[in-house]
Design a protein around this motif. Structure first.
Motif, PDB file in Angstrom:
ATOM      1  N   GLY A  13       0.789  -1.127  -0.040  1.00 57.82           N
ATOM      2  CA  GLY A  13      -0.016   0.060  -0.048  1.00 57.82           C
ATOM      3  C   GLY A  13       0.955   1.216   0.016  1.00 57.82           C
ATOM      4  N   ALA A 111     -10.993   7.686   5.130  1.00 62.55           N
ATOM      5  CA  ALA A 111     -11.337   8.614   3.878  1.00 62.55           C
ATOM      6  C   ALA A 111     -11.018  10.032   4.325  1.00 62.55           C
ATOM      7  CB  ALA A 111     -12.875   8.690   3.604  1.00 62.55           C
ATOM      8  N   SER A 112     -10.428  10.851   3.173  1.00 67.86           N
ATOM      9  CA  SER A 112      -9.980  12.092   3.676  1.00 67.86           C
ATOM     10  C   SER A 112     -10.902  13.199   3.111  1.00 67.86           C
ATOM     11  CB  SER A 112      -8.743  12.254   3.010  1.00 67.86           C
ATOM     12  OG  SER A 112      -8.774  12.470   1.571  1.00 67.86           O
ATOM     13  N   VAL A 123     -13.983  10.482  -7.358  1.00 69.09           N
ATOM     14  CA  VAL A 123     -13.241   9.477  -6.904  1.00 69.09           C
ATOM     15  C   VAL A 123     -12.550  10.063  -5.306  1.00 69.09           C
ATOM     16  CG1 VAL A 123     -11.630   7.585  -6.977  1.00 69.09           C
ATOM     17  CG2 VAL A 123     -12.656   8.359  -9.233  1.00 69.09           C
ATOM     18  N   LEU A 125     -10.343  10.346  -2.172  1.00 69.20           N
ATOM     19  CA  LEU A 125      -8.871   9.951  -1.857  1.00 69.20           C
ATOM     20  C   LEU A 125      -8.902   9.353  -0.494  1.00 69.20           C
ATOM     21  CD1 LEU A 125      -6.887  12.499  -3.600  1.00 69.20           C
ATOM     22  CD2 LEU A 125      -7.284  10.303  -4.420  1.00 69.20           C
ATOM     23  N   SER A 126      -8.333   8.250  -0.137  1.00 69.13           N
ATOM     24  CA  SER A 126      -8.157   7.928   1.393  1.00 69.13           C
ATOM     25  C   SER A 126      -6.835   8.227   1.678  1.00 69.13           C
ATOM     26  CB  SER A 126      -8.098   6.090   1.401  1.00 69.13           C
ATOM     27  OG  SER A 126      -9.152   5.471   0.930  1.00 69.13           O
ATOM     28  N   GLU A 129      -1.820   6.283   0.687  1.00 70.56           N
ATOM     29  CA  GLU A 129      -1.248   6.184  -0.743  1.00 70.56           C
ATOM     30  C   GLU A 129      -2.551   5.738  -1.391  1.00 70.56           C
ATOM     31  OE1 GLU A 129       2.397   4.028  -2.807  1.00 70.56           O
ATOM     32  OE2 GLU A 129       0.910   2.658  -2.377  1.00 70.56           O
ATOM     33  N   ASN A 130      -2.712   6.507  -2.631  1.00 72.15           N
ATOM     34  CA  ASN A 130      -3.458   6.345  -3.618  1.00 72.15           C
ATOM     35  C   ASN A 130      -2.821   6.157  -4.898  1.00 72.15           C
ATOM     36  OD1 ASN A 130      -6.592   7.045  -2.187  1.00 72.15           O
ATOM     37  ND2 ASN A 130      -4.622   8.504  -1.495  1.00 72.15           N
ATOM     38  N   ILE A 132      -2.246   5.439  -8.910  1.00 71.38           N
ATOM     39  CA  ILE A 132      -3.055   5.714 -10.198  1.00 71.38           C
ATOM     40  C   ILE A 132      -1.946   4.952 -11.154  1.00 71.38           C
ATOM     41  CG2 ILE A 132      -3.792   7.279 -12.264  1.00 71.38           C
ATOM     42  CD1 ILE A 132      -3.762   9.493  -9.769  1.00 71.38           C
ATOM     43  N   MET A 139      -6.134   2.565  -7.456  1.00 70.49           N
ATOM     44  CA  MET A 139      -7.477   3.311  -6.784  1.00 70.49           C
ATOM     45  C   MET A 139      -8.009   3.730  -8.127  1.00 70.49           C
ATOM     46  SD  MET A 139      -8.362   6.683  -6.478  1.00 70.49           S
ATOM     47  CE  MET A 139      -6.972   7.764  -6.467  1.00 70.49           C
ATOM     48  N   ARG A 150       2.152   0.982 -12.023  1.00 72.40           N
ATOM     49  CA  ARG A 150       2.038   1.882 -10.802  1.00 72.40           C
ATOM     50  C   ARG A 150       2.820   3.113 -11.354  1.00 72.40           C
ATOM     51  NH1 ARG A 150       1.542   0.217  -5.491  1.00 72.40           N
ATOM     52  NH2 ARG A 150       2.824   1.924  -5.090  1.00 72.40           N
ATOM     53  N   ARG A 153       1.125   8.179  -7.721  1.00 69.83           N
ATOM     54  CA  ARG A 153       0.570   8.015  -6.217  1.00 69.83           C
ATOM     55  C   ARG A 153       0.032   9.451  -5.817  1.00 69.83           C
ATOM     56  NH1 ARG A 153       4.633   5.729  -1.664  1.00 69.83           N
ATOM     57  NH2 ARG A 153       6.083   7.378  -1.885  1.00 69.83           N
TER      58      ARG A 153
END
Length: 215
Positions: A13, A111-112, A123, A125-126, A129-130, A132, A139, A150, A153
């Motif tokens: 993560g 969650a943020s 979408v 963001l948590s 790490e998120n 893309i 995520m 990857r 992020r």
């Protein structure tokens, strides 16, 4: 997910490897190689498959793959002669020979107040790490050869969000500028990754803007 083996912790993560409690520097390609081998343990992963997973955008020779394996071995405290953790299968590929277990009982990241606008989708963001990228578990997963597995992020912590490229070939752009280092995001920033455009939003900023527009 955090995987434990010997004195190492592989945090998928956070995209981080620690050994003996200390963070071990590992290039993005080497981290991807280790991730593939640990995920497929104890099975053997063919060299050709490893090349496709680690270098999806281009061809890579056997010498390059061997150097990457040596980087991983050095990072996790393995040696080519003993092959205690990474086993070489001649003319076939490599296998993770250690015992890796998933760390139990980790809480889900909350969650943020941040989100990405992707077309008509919002979408969230948590915290933490998120990712893309092209990976199915990213995520935001983008099915494009212009996007690395990857690719980038966004790290959300202490009320801040930071955009970071993860060694992608085609780069990550903030507006029209290709970023070369982690960059803090602001409400309304436009992120470009391959063929997609993402608009960064902060809930509090959105509410403040709407309040300012009221008569």
């Amino acid at each position: 997910m955090r995987l434990l083996f010997e004195e190492c912790v592989l945090d998928l993560g956070q995209h981080e490897l620690t050994r003996g409690g200390r963070v071990v520097p590992l290039s993005p390609k080497a981290f991807c190689l280790l991730e593939v081998l640990v995920e497929r343990r104890p099975g053997v992963v063919a060299k050709e498959e490893l090349r496709r997973r680690v270098w999806p955008e281009r061809a890579a020779g056997g010498t390059t793959l061997a150097r990457l394996v040596n980087e991983v071995r050095s990072a996790i405290g393995d040696q080519a002669r003993s092959e205690r953790l990474i086993r070489t299968v001649p003319r076939v590929g490599y296998a993770f020979a250690g015992t890796a277990v998933e760390e139990p009982g980790l809480p889900r990241a909350p969650a943020s107040a941040c989100a990405l606008q992707w077309g008509t989708r919002q979408v969230p963001l948590s915290a933490g790490e998120n990712v893309i990228g092209r990976a199915a578990d990213a995520m935001i997963s983008v099915a494009s050869r212009r996007v690395s597995r990857r690719h980038a992020r966004i790290l959300v912590a202490d009320g801040r969000a930071t955009l970071e490229d993860l060694g992608s070939r085609n780069g990550t752009y903030l507006g029209e500028r290709r970023i070369a280092a982690p960059t803090e995001l602001k409400h309304g920033d436009l992120i470009r990754i391959g063929p997609i455009r993402l608009l960064f939003r902060v809930a509090n900023a959105e509410e403040t803007t709407q309040a300012d527009l009221r008569p």
